[in-house]
Design a protein around this motif. Sequence first.
Motif, PDB file in Angstrom:
ATOM      1  N   MET A 150       0.860  -1.172   0.000  1.00  0.00           N
ATOM      2  CA  MET A 150       0.000   0.000   0.000  1.00  0.00           C
ATOM      3  C   MET A 150       0.906   1.235   0.000  1.00  0.00           C
ATOM      4  SD  MET A 150      -2.947   1.179   2.737  1.00  0.00           S
ATOM      5  CE  MET A 150      -4.066  -0.151   2.380  1.00  0.00           C
ATOM      6  N   ARG A 151       0.582   2.192  -0.863  1.00  0.00           N
ATOM      7  CA  ARG A 151       1.339   3.441  -0.916  1.00  0.00           C
ATOM      8  C   ARG A 151       0.871   4.378   0.190  1.00  0.00           C
ATOM      9  NH1 ARG A 151      -0.792   4.531  -6.203  1.00  0.00           N
ATOM     10  NH2 ARG A 151      -0.818   6.637  -5.376  1.00  0.00           N
ATOM     11  N   CYS A 152       1.744   5.324   0.578  1.00  0.00           N
ATOM     12  CA  CYS A 152       1.423   6.248   1.666  1.00  0.00           C
ATOM     13  C   CYS A 152       0.094   6.980   1.468  1.00  0.00           C
ATOM     14  CB  CYS A 152       2.560   7.236   1.881  1.00  0.00           C
ATOM     15  SG  CYS A 152       4.047   6.467   2.541  1.00  0.00           S
ATOM     16  N   PRO A 153      -0.165   7.580   0.287  1.00  0.00           N
ATOM     17  CA  PRO A 153      -1.459   8.262   0.129  1.00  0.00           C
ATOM     18  C   PRO A 153      -2.648   7.316   0.323  1.00  0.00           C
ATOM     19  CG  PRO A 153       0.043   8.953  -1.607  1.00  0.00           C
ATOM     20  CD  PRO A 153       0.704   7.801  -0.872  1.00  0.00           C
ATOM     21  N   ASP A 154      -2.501   6.078  -0.120  1.00  0.00           N
ATOM     22  CA  ASP A 154      -3.582   5.104   0.067  1.00  0.00           C
ATOM     23  C   ASP A 154      -3.769   4.788   1.546  1.00  0.00           C
ATOM     24  OD1 ASP A 154      -3.902   4.938  -2.713  1.00  0.00           O
ATOM     25  OD2 ASP A 154      -2.430   3.311  -2.851  1.00  0.00           O
ATOM     26  N   HIS A 155      -2.659   4.617   2.247  1.00  0.00           N
ATOM     27  CA  HIS A 155      -2.728   4.309   3.680  1.00  0.00           C
ATOM     28  C   HIS A 155      -3.369   5.467   4.440  1.00  0.00           C
ATOM     29  CE1 HIS A 155      -1.686   2.666   7.556  1.00  0.00           C
ATOM     30  NE2 HIS A 155      -1.231   3.860   7.872  1.00  0.00           N
ATOM     31  N   ARG A 156      -2.957   6.693   4.119  1.00  0.00           N
ATOM     32  CA  ARG A 156      -3.509   7.858   4.816  1.00  0.00           C
ATOM     33  C   ARG A 156      -4.988   8.027   4.524  1.00  0.00           C
ATOM     34  NH1 ARG A 156       1.546  11.987   3.904  1.00  0.00           N
ATOM     35  NH2 ARG A 156       3.005  10.780   5.164  1.00  0.00           N
ATOM     36  N   SER A 157      -5.385   7.767   3.308  1.00  0.00           N
ATOM     37  CA  SER A 157      -6.798   7.849   2.961  1.00  0.00           C
ATOM     38  C   SER A 157      -7.596   6.826   3.758  1.00  0.00           C
ATOM     39  CB  SER A 157      -6.982   7.624   1.464  1.00  0.00           C
ATOM     40  OG  SER A 157      -8.342   7.637   1.134  1.00  0.00           O
ATOM     41  N   SER A 158      -7.064   5.627   3.854  1.00  0.00           N
ATOM     42  CA  SER A 158      -7.726   4.569   4.617  1.00  0.00           C
ATOM     43  C   SER A 158      -7.786   4.933   6.094  1.00  0.00           C
ATOM     44  CB  SER A 158      -6.976   3.253   4.417  1.00  0.00           C
ATOM     45  OG  SER A 158      -7.507   2.258   5.242  1.00  0.00           O
ATOM     46  N   ALA A 159      -6.687   5.465   6.613  1.00  0.00           N
ATOM     47  CA  ALA A 159      -6.635   5.841   8.028  1.00  0.00           C
ATOM     48  C   ALA A 159      -7.600   6.985   8.312  1.00  0.00           C
ATOM     49  CB  ALA A 159      -5.207   6.234   8.417  1.00  0.00           C
ATOM     50  N   SER A 160      -7.766   7.899   7.350  1.00  0.00           N
ATOM     51  CA  SER A 160      -8.685   9.026   7.539  1.00  0.00           C
ATOM     52  C   SER A 160     -10.130   8.569   7.571  1.00  0.00           C
ATOM     53  CB  SER A 160      -8.519  10.040   6.409  1.00  0.00           C
ATOM     54  OG  SER A 160      -7.266  10.646   6.486  1.00  0.00           O
ATOM     55  N   SER A 161     -10.465   7.602   6.735  1.00  0.00           N
ATOM     56  CA  SER A 161     -11.854   7.170   6.660  1.00  0.00           C
ATOM     57  C   SER A 161     -12.226   6.187   7.767  1.00  0.00           C
ATOM     58  CB  SER A 161     -12.146   6.554   5.292  1.00  0.00           C
ATOM     59  OG  SER A 161     -11.389   5.389   5.101  1.00  0.00           O
ATOM     60  N   GLU A 162     -11.244   5.493   8.306  1.00  0.00           N
ATOM     61  CA  GLU A 162     -11.493   4.522   9.378  1.00  0.00           C
ATOM     62  C   GLU A 162     -10.447   4.680  10.473  1.00  0.00           C
ATOM     63  OE1 GLU A 162     -12.103   0.519   7.964  1.00  0.00           O
ATOM     64  OE2 GLU A 162     -12.553   1.290   5.968  1.00  0.00           O
ATOM     65  N   PRO A 163     -10.463   5.818  11.217  1.00  0.00           N
ATOM     66  CA  PRO A 163      -9.407   6.080  12.196  1.00  0.00           C
ATOM     67  C   PRO A 163      -9.313   5.056  13.323  1.00  0.00           C
ATOM     68  CG  PRO A 163     -11.185   7.666  12.411  1.00  0.00           C
ATOM     69  CD  PRO A 163     -11.475   6.842  11.192  1.00  0.00           C
TER      70      PRO A 163
END
Length: 64
Positions: free
Chosen positions: A1-14
């Motif tokens: 998983m790339r960083c932007p993908d990980h951050r997007s996932s973390a933002s939507s499901e903290p």
Amino acid sequence: MRCPDHRSSASSEPDTADAAACAECARWLRASHRLDELAGQAPGPSESWTRGLMGRLDAALGEE
């Protein structure tokens, strides 16, 4: 998983994003959690501000 993908996932499901993919993402995730914590502690708008907003909304909708 790339960083932007990980951050997007973390933002939507903290709540489910406990582990970060890299050191930079881990720092980003800690800052994100801290921001959520601080936002939760912030006071809401004052009663007079809320009354003013509601009055402006009523006026805009023609409900005076």
